[in-house]
Design a protein around this motif. Structure first.
Motif, PDB file in Angstrom:
ATOM      1  N   ILE A  33     -10.692  80.626  42.310  1.00 47.31           N
ATOM      2  CA  ILE A  33     -10.334  79.907  40.979  1.00 47.31           C
ATOM      3  C   ILE A  33      -8.944  80.122  40.541  1.00 47.31           C
ATOM      4  O   ILE A  33      -8.067  79.227  40.416  1.00 47.31           O
ATOM      5  CB  ILE A  33     -11.411  80.205  39.814  1.00 47.31           C
ATOM      6  N   ARG A  34      -8.634  81.365  40.820  1.00 45.57           N
ATOM      7  CA  ARG A  34      -7.125  81.920  40.600  1.00 45.57           C
ATOM      8  C   ARG A  34      -6.081  81.141  41.447  1.00 45.57           C
ATOM      9  O   ARG A  34      -5.057  80.433  40.749  1.00 45.57           O
ATOM     10  CB  ARG A  34      -6.956  83.680  40.692  1.00 45.57           C
ATOM     11  N   SER A  35      -6.408  80.915  42.632  1.00 43.48           N
ATOM     12  CA  SER A  35      -5.466  80.351  43.661  1.00 43.48           C
ATOM     13  C   SER A  35      -5.359  78.987  43.279  1.00 43.48           C
ATOM     14  O   SER A  35      -4.382  78.336  43.214  1.00 43.48           O
ATOM     15  CB  SER A  35      -5.864  80.482  44.992  1.00 43.48           C
ATOM     16  N   ILE A  36      -6.573  78.314  42.757  1.00 42.30           N
ATOM     17  CA  ILE A  36      -6.432  76.855  42.527  1.00 42.30           C
ATOM     18  C   ILE A  36      -5.455  76.719  41.157  1.00 42.30           C
ATOM     19  O   ILE A  36      -4.759  75.740  41.208  1.00 42.30           O
ATOM     20  CB  ILE A  36      -7.810  76.367  42.463  1.00 42.30           C
ATOM     21  N   ALA A  37      -5.955  77.448  40.177  1.00 43.65           N
ATOM     22  CA  ALA A  37      -5.151  77.330  39.025  1.00 43.65           C
ATOM     23  C   ALA A  37      -3.663  77.580  39.370  1.00 43.65           C
ATOM     24  O   ALA A  37      -3.123  76.866  38.882  1.00 43.65           O
ATOM     25  CB  ALA A  37      -5.601  78.644  37.726  1.00 43.65           C
ATOM     26  N   ILE A  42      -3.004  74.590  36.432  1.00 38.17           N
ATOM     27  CA  ILE A  42      -3.908  73.995  35.690  1.00 38.17           C
ATOM     28  C   ILE A  42      -4.549  75.429  35.076  1.00 38.17           C
ATOM     29  O   ILE A  42      -4.781  76.033  35.629  1.00 38.17           O
ATOM     30  CB  ILE A  42      -5.211  73.116  36.234  1.00 38.17           C
ATOM     31  N   PRO A  43      -5.034  75.385  33.633  1.00 40.31           N
ATOM     32  CA  PRO A  43      -5.212  76.652  33.302  1.00 40.31           C
ATOM     33  C   PRO A  43      -6.459  77.260  33.968  1.00 40.31           C
ATOM     34  O   PRO A  43      -7.418  76.358  34.323  1.00 40.31           O
ATOM     35  CB  PRO A  43      -5.698  76.270  31.754  1.00 40.31           C
ATOM     36  N   ARG A  48     -11.964  76.701  36.280  1.00 42.83           N
ATOM     37  CA  ARG A  48     -13.387  77.696  36.285  1.00 42.83           C
ATOM     38  C   ARG A  48     -14.657  76.090  35.977  1.00 42.83           C
ATOM     39  O   ARG A  48     -15.670  76.114  36.624  1.00 42.83           O
ATOM     40  CB  ARG A  48     -13.441  78.639  35.169  1.00 42.83           C
ATOM     41  N   ARG A  49     -14.164  75.680  34.640  1.00 40.72           N
ATOM     42  CA  ARG A  49     -15.563  74.620  34.308  1.00 40.72           C
ATOM     43  C   ARG A  49     -15.468  73.590  35.297  1.00 40.72           C
ATOM     44  O   ARG A  49     -16.513  73.227  35.632  1.00 40.72           O
ATOM     45  CB  ARG A  49     -14.948  74.054  32.997  1.00 40.72           C
ATOM     46  N   LYS A  50     -14.497  73.143  35.796  1.00 45.83           N
ATOM     47  CA  LYS A  50     -14.585  71.900  36.901  1.00 45.83           C
ATOM     48  C   LYS A  50     -15.129  72.496  38.023  1.00 45.83           C
ATOM     49  O   LYS A  50     -15.864  71.685  38.562  1.00 45.83           O
ATOM     50  CB  LYS A  50     -13.036  71.239  37.087  1.00 45.83           C
ATOM     51  N   VAL A  51     -14.810  73.757  38.487  1.00 45.06           N
ATOM     52  CA  VAL A  51     -15.523  74.207  39.886  1.00 45.06           C
ATOM     53  C   VAL A  51     -16.878  74.270  39.597  1.00 45.06           C
ATOM     54  O   VAL A  51     -17.680  73.835  40.408  1.00 45.06           O
ATOM     55  CB  VAL A  51     -14.940  75.321  40.178  1.00 45.06           C
ATOM     56  N   ASN A  52     -17.429  74.919  38.601  1.00 47.07           N
ATOM     57  CA  ASN A  52     -18.794  74.941  38.023  1.00 47.07           C
ATOM     58  C   ASN A  52     -19.630  73.672  38.258  1.00 47.07           C
ATOM     59  O   ASN A  52     -20.748  73.536  38.677  1.00 47.07           O
ATOM     60  CB  ASN A  52     -19.152  75.629  36.893  1.00 47.07           C
ATOM     61  N   ASP A  53     -18.767  72.521  37.701  1.00 45.93           N
ATOM     62  CA  ASP A  53     -19.220  71.112  37.709  1.00 45.93           C
ATOM     63  C   ASP A  53     -19.652  70.479  39.065  1.00 45.93           C
ATOM     64  O   ASP A  53     -20.472  70.234  39.526  1.00 45.93           O
ATOM     65  CB  ASP A  53     -18.304  70.186  36.873  1.00 45.93           C
ATOM     66  N   LEU A  54     -18.546  70.874  39.962  1.00 44.56           N
ATOM     67  CA  LEU A  54     -18.497  70.676  41.370  1.00 44.56           C
ATOM     68  C   LEU A  54     -19.523  71.389  42.206  1.00 44.56           C
ATOM     69  O   LEU A  54     -20.282  70.981  42.998  1.00 44.56           O
ATOM     70  CB  LEU A  54     -17.195  70.940  41.819  1.00 44.56           C
ATOM     71  N   ILE A  55     -19.728  72.585  41.834  1.00 50.43           N
ATOM     72  CA  ILE A  55     -20.854  73.220  42.267  1.00 50.43           C
ATOM     73  C   ILE A  55     -22.287  72.769  41.958  1.00 50.43           C
ATOM     74  O   ILE A  55     -23.193  72.706  42.714  1.00 50.43           O
ATOM     75  CB  ILE A  55     -20.882  75.089  42.002  1.00 50.43           C
ATOM     76  N   LYS A  56     -22.435  72.556  40.849  1.00 54.95           N
ATOM     77  CA  LYS A  56     -23.824  71.905  40.155  1.00 54.95           C
ATOM     78  C   LYS A  56     -24.066  70.827  40.977  1.00 54.95           C
ATOM     79  O   LYS A  56     -25.311  70.146  41.090  1.00 54.95           O
ATOM     80  CB  LYS A  56     -23.760  71.634  38.618  1.00 54.95           C
ATOM     81  N   ASP A  57     -23.032  69.711  41.408  1.00 54.10           N
ATOM     82  CA  ASP A  57     -23.147  68.599  41.949  1.00 54.10           C
ATOM     83  C   ASP A  57     -22.982  68.798  43.705  1.00 54.10           C
ATOM     84  O   ASP A  57     -23.353  68.012  44.342  1.00 54.10           O
ATOM     85  CB  ASP A  57     -21.848  67.573  41.831  1.00 54.10           C
ATOM     86  N   GLY A  58     -23.119  70.023  43.934  1.00 52.65           N
ATOM     87  CA  GLY A  58     -23.236  70.252  45.360  1.00 52.65           C
ATOM     88  C   GLY A  58     -22.063  69.954  46.233  1.00 52.65           C
ATOM     89  O   GLY A  58     -21.889  69.919  47.506  1.00 52.65           O
TER      90      GLY A  58
END
Length: 107
Positions: A33-37, A42-43, A48-58
């Motif tokens: 997450i830190r590298s992406i940010a 992007i904050p 973190r929130r977007k990545v968690n959504d992507l994880i939930k979506d597989g």
């Protein structure tokens, strides 16, 4: 996606399997997450929130703090995949020309 596309062995995968998502796993260079940010400005909390959504979506897989894209993400991202394929082809041709031009005579 870029970290997977840069991984050793990715170029050897059958493109139809990559584009269909019909693979168990992809070779990857993990990210976090830190590298992406940091690389996108992007904050971190937003990432973190977007990545968690992507994880939930597989579409993204987490292993501890490390992240990678899943094969399922490629068919959903056809536009991006097409751009990566073009970028890879241009990069390959450029490197070949550089090597060819720098090769000693007779090699």
């Amino acid at each position: 996606m870029l970290r997977s596309a840069m991984a050793r062995g990715f170029a050897d995968l059958p493109s139809e399997k990559v584009l269909s998502g019909d693979l168990d796993a992809l070779p990857t260079l993990w990210t976090n997450i830190r590298s992406i940010a940091d690389s996108t400005s992007i904050p971190r909390e937003t990432v973190r929130r977007k990545v968690n959504d992507l994880i939930k979506d597989g579409l993204v897989k987490r292993s501890g703090q490390l992240l990678t894209i899943t094969p399922r993400a490629f068919p959903d991202s056809r536009f991006v995949v097409d751009k990566f394929i073009r970028l890879a082809a241009v990069s390959h041709a450029t490197v070949e020309k550089l090597v060819e031009n720098d090769a000693p005579p007779g090699v």
